[in-house]
Design an enzyme around this catalytic site. Structure first.
Site, mmCIF file in Angstrom:
data_model
loop_
_atom_site.group_PDB
_atom_site.id
_atom_site.type_symbol
_atom_site.label_atom_id
_atom_site.label_comp_id
_atom_site.label_asym_id
_atom_site.label_seq_id
_atom_site.Cartn_x
_atom_site.Cartn_y
_atom_site.Cartn_z
ATOM 1 N N ARG A 111 -66.734 18.558 -2.236
ATOM 2 C CA ARG A 111 -65.527 18.808 -3.027
ATOM 3 C C ARG A 111 -64.321 18.578 -2.126
ATOM 4 N NH1 ARG A 111 -65.747 25.442 -3.845
ATOM 5 N NH2 ARG A 111 -66.483 25.845 -1.759
ATOM 6 N N ASN A 149 -58.105 24.854 -5.600
ATOM 7 C CA ASN A 149 -58.909 25.907 -4.982
ATOM 8 C C ASN A 149 -58.781 25.794 -3.475
ATOM 9 O OD1 ASN A 149 -61.073 27.998 -5.132
ATOM 10 N ND2 ASN A 149 -62.173 26.485 -3.924
ATOM 11 N N GLU A 150 -58.316 26.860 -2.871
ATOM 12 C CA GLU A 150 -58.283 26.968 -1.418
ATOM 13 C C GLU A 150 -57.758 25.708 -0.721
ATOM 14 O OE1 GLU A 150 -62.088 28.459 -0.040
ATOM 15 O OE2 GLU A 150 -61.537 30.481 -0.651
ATOM 16 N N GLU A 308 -61.124 36.168 -5.040
ATOM 17 C CA GLU A 308 -62.567 35.996 -4.817
ATOM 18 C C GLU A 308 -63.024 36.944 -3.726
ATOM 19 O OE1 GLU A 308 -63.751 32.133 -3.496
ATOM 20 O OE2 GLU A 308 -62.654 31.089 -5.059
ATOM 21 N N TRP A 316 -73.159 30.575 3.149
ATOM 22 C CA TRP A 316 -72.689 29.570 4.106
ATOM 23 C C TRP A 316 -72.557 30.092 5.530
ATOM 24 C CZ3 TRP A 316 -68.217 31.942 5.512
ATOM 25 C CH2 TRP A 316 -67.582 32.739 4.554
ATOM 26 N N HIS A 359 -75.878 31.880 -3.292
ATOM 27 C CA HIS A 359 -74.716 32.767 -3.220
ATOM 28 C C HIS A 359 -74.840 33.810 -4.324
ATOM 29 C CE1 HIS A 359 -70.578 34.140 -3.057
ATOM 30 N NE2 HIS A 359 -70.333 33.339 -2.048
#
Ligand code: GAL
Length: 659
Positions: A111, A149-150, A308, A316, A359
């Site tokens: 991503r 995102n981030e 989050e 991870w 996760h």
């Protein structure tokens, strides 16, 4: 501008309905009701579904989901999916794929696979976000926009041709004339003088150290490119749906080195932060507290959103430990104690496939018969009890100076010691204050710090003249400042301030440094009184400062290690080494001097934070802890207290101090 809905504390998480069949989605709606989920983030990585071919937008699948959530009383933070550009787009525009510092072009399959400076990416982003905004503006479920995102993680800097072109423009705007750039970068060193903008490349991998001023500017430029990509989306959404807040989730305030969040904060309507525990670190709740305090500080003290965190293990880290019973609750309530008005998770339901299938989720693979689900449901109930906390503020008497530019500069190549690390010093001071039960804010060195009783600068290597003056004024007018070693050394171009170190702080600290004496890897020196210290020693020449402690051994034996300088109405302290066990004691002297009160006799397993009228007592230890002098009503069981209360191991008590 905090989203108006949901009322109370928001509870929920990232929701990926595109990974599940209809029966599961129907079950999800029932489970969300059971747990009291009232906000989910939707659409984050679904560009390929929203725009299956160029210019063909398909929102029908999402309409059904948004409507179902709305019917179940769940509000939506609608995400723009730009962190996951689709395969067809990358195939049509392979030039958007980012290039690493060592000239590798990354491939598709992960991503964040587009460069924020690439024109095709910016154009496609604008078209898609406009289509999304036009489709969903006015939808009663959509209470906020969640962009991308981030940013910055993992893609901090890109070295592609588009980045280099944008970089040259940035340099032109910043320096106007090439000679000004040469001057700022100290280009006479190693014969790097430029004669034309076109000669200037990105600071790519090199077999030797690259010009540090060039690297520092590239970090500023790259961060700015991501911000521009964010602002492009924000402006479209604001224009289409005025009054709906826009945000992006930070990749962990304390962990995302590449993003200067003081700058980002100006662009966001509400600060949103992600935090993941370092599973193997025993006191990882201290890192959590630090991340939350930094989020609140970046928000200017206003309530922020925990966008989050995890219900259990992540996938991870080298060893992904599950959370112990009660840990998720402690974590969640610690974020709320430190200013968050939301408890959101990555993710609602654990994925069956893809890179993150190990996760955790609020709904684990083990399903709703699990302890984890029961804890999630209980947490939802707790948060409903805490609705009155929403909007209230945390006050801190002590501030830690945090500047991302100093972080970047300190960790470039060829410093006096590899042990000079920004986070290491920051963590050490934060931890000492946490264990003293002192709540802290973080501040930029140029910010208004006049309201703090104590300001601590653990790692301010880069300090502009203006920032140094700000610290000077603070002390002169009565403030108490504590500075740690290797601070005030360089200006904004990584050029050493003239004269002896620490150039920007010599007068303020009342001393100069004749020589640095970094220690060997495991070497320690002693301070008088016998306390060991690591990493750093240096030869101080006092010029007004008095020695409070001296080095007893090592290269600077007999010379000052901890000093104090009265200046105007205030005091500036300086610590020239990294004490191993005695940092708390030395810091304690400074806090006492400034009359910062701390609860006596409270063990450092008990986290105590006041937010507005509520006192949060979080017991991270294995033994019960008695806290003296608690007056108010315990929120979760309605018991009235006036005197000592006992907090059971692993539990959280929140006391409302108003009747
Ligand atoms: C975050 C990211 C999420 C998810 C999570 C896993 O950094 O924003 O999408 O990958 O990590 O811990």
């Amino acid at each position: 501008m905090y989203p108006e809905r949901p009322a109370g504390i928001a509870f929920g998480g990232d929701y990926y309905p595109e990974q599940w069949p209809r029966e599961v989605l129907e079950e999800d709606a029932a489970l969300m009701r059971e747990a009291g989920v009232n906000l989910v983030s939707l659409g984050m990585f679904s560009w390929a579904l929203m725009e299956p071919a160029e210019g063909r937008y398909a929102f029908g699948w999402l309409d059904e989901i948004v409507d179902r959530l709305h019917a179940n009383g769940v509000a939506v933070a609608l995400a723009t999916p730009t962190a996951a550009p689709p395969a067809w787009f990358v195939r049509a525009h392979p030039d958007v794929l980012p290039v690493t510092r060592d000239r590798q072009r990354i491939g598709f399959g992960g991503r964040q696979s587009a460069c924020s400076s690439a024109p095709a990416f910016r154009e496609a982003t604008a078209r898609l976000v406009r289509a999304l905004g036009e489709h969903y503006r006015g939808h009663p479920a959509v209470v906020m926009w969640h962009v991308h995102n981030e940013y910055g993680a993992p893609l901090g800097e890109c070295y592609c041709e588009h980045s280099v072109a944008a970089w040259r423009e940035w340099l032109r705007t910043t320096y106007r004339e090439v000679p000004a750039l040469n001057e700022a970068w100290g280009a006479t060193f190693w014969g790097q003088t430029y004669t034309d903008w076109a000669e200037i490349d990105a600071p790519r991998f090199n077999h030797t150290a690259v010009n540090p001023a060039q690297r520092l500017d590239y970090a500023r430029f790259s961060d700015g490119e991501h911000r521009a990509h964010y602002a492009l989306q924000r402006d479209i959404l604001r224009d289409l749906a005025p009054g709906i807040p826009v945000t992006t989730n930070f990749a962990g305030t304390v962990n995302c080195k590449s993003t200067d969040l003081w700058r980002w904060a100006r662009e966001l309507d509400v600060i949103a932060n992600d935090h993941y525990l370092k599973a193997e670190r025993p006191d990882n709740h201290i890192d959590l507290a630090m991340s939350a305090d930094l989020a609140r500080s970046v928000a200017g003290g206003a309530p922020w959103m925990l966008m989050e965190h995890s219900a259990g293990a992540v996938n991870w880290q080298p060893r992904n430990l599950a959370k112990r019973p009660g840990e998720m609750r402690r974590n969640s309530l610690a974020h709320v104690a430190r200013g968050s008005d939301s408890v959101l998770f990555f993710q609602f339901r654990a994925s069956r496939f893809g890179a993150e299938k190990f996760h955790s989720g609020m709904v684990p693979h083990a399903g709703t018969g699990s302890e984890q689900w029961r804890e999630v449901v209980r947490l939802g109930a707790d948060l409903r009890e805490l609705a009155a906390v929403r909007g209230s503020r945390v006050r801190a008497e002590v501030a830690l100076v945090w500047d991302w530019e100093s972080y970047w500069a300190l960790e470039l190549d060829w410093r006096p010691s590899v042990d000079l690390e920004f986070r290491e010093r920051m963590d050490a001071f934060y931890e000492a204050l946490w264990r003293e039960h002192v709540t802290v804010d973080f501040v930029h060195p140029s910010a208004d710090i006049s309201g703090y009783a104590v300001v601590v600068a653990p790692s301010s290597y880069l300090l502009t003249e203006a920032a140094a003056k700000n610290l000077h004024r603070y002390v002169e007018s009565g403030g108490t400042l504590l500075v740690s070693y290797f601070s005030g050394i360089v200006d904004e171009h990584d050029t050493i301030h003239p004269g002896a170190h620490p150039g920007a702080l010599r007068e303020l600290l009342g001393l100069s440094i004749e020589e640095f004496h970094p220690l060997r890897e495991h070497e320690t020196v002693e301070l008088d009184g016998g306390a060991p210290a690591r990493v750093w020693s240096e030869r101080i020449r006092p010029a007004g400062a008095v020695a409070v402690r001296r080095f007893a051994t090592g290269p600077d034996a007999g010379h000052p290690a901890f000093t104090r300088h009265e200046l105007g109405a205030g005091t500036a302290w300086y610590l020239a080494t990294a004490p191993s066990g005695s940092l708390r004691e030395l810091l304690g002297q400074v806090l006492d001097h400034a009359r910062v009160s701390r609860p006596r006799g409270l063990p450092d397993t008990l986290e105590r934070v006041r937010r507005g009228d509520h006192v949060f007592l979080i017991n991270h230890g294995d033994d019960p802890v008695t806290v003296e002098g608690v007056t108010g009503t315990s929120v979760f069981d309605g018991v009235r207290h006036d005197g000592p209360v006992t907090v059971a191991p692993g539990t959280v008590m929140v006391v409302a101090t108003t009747p």
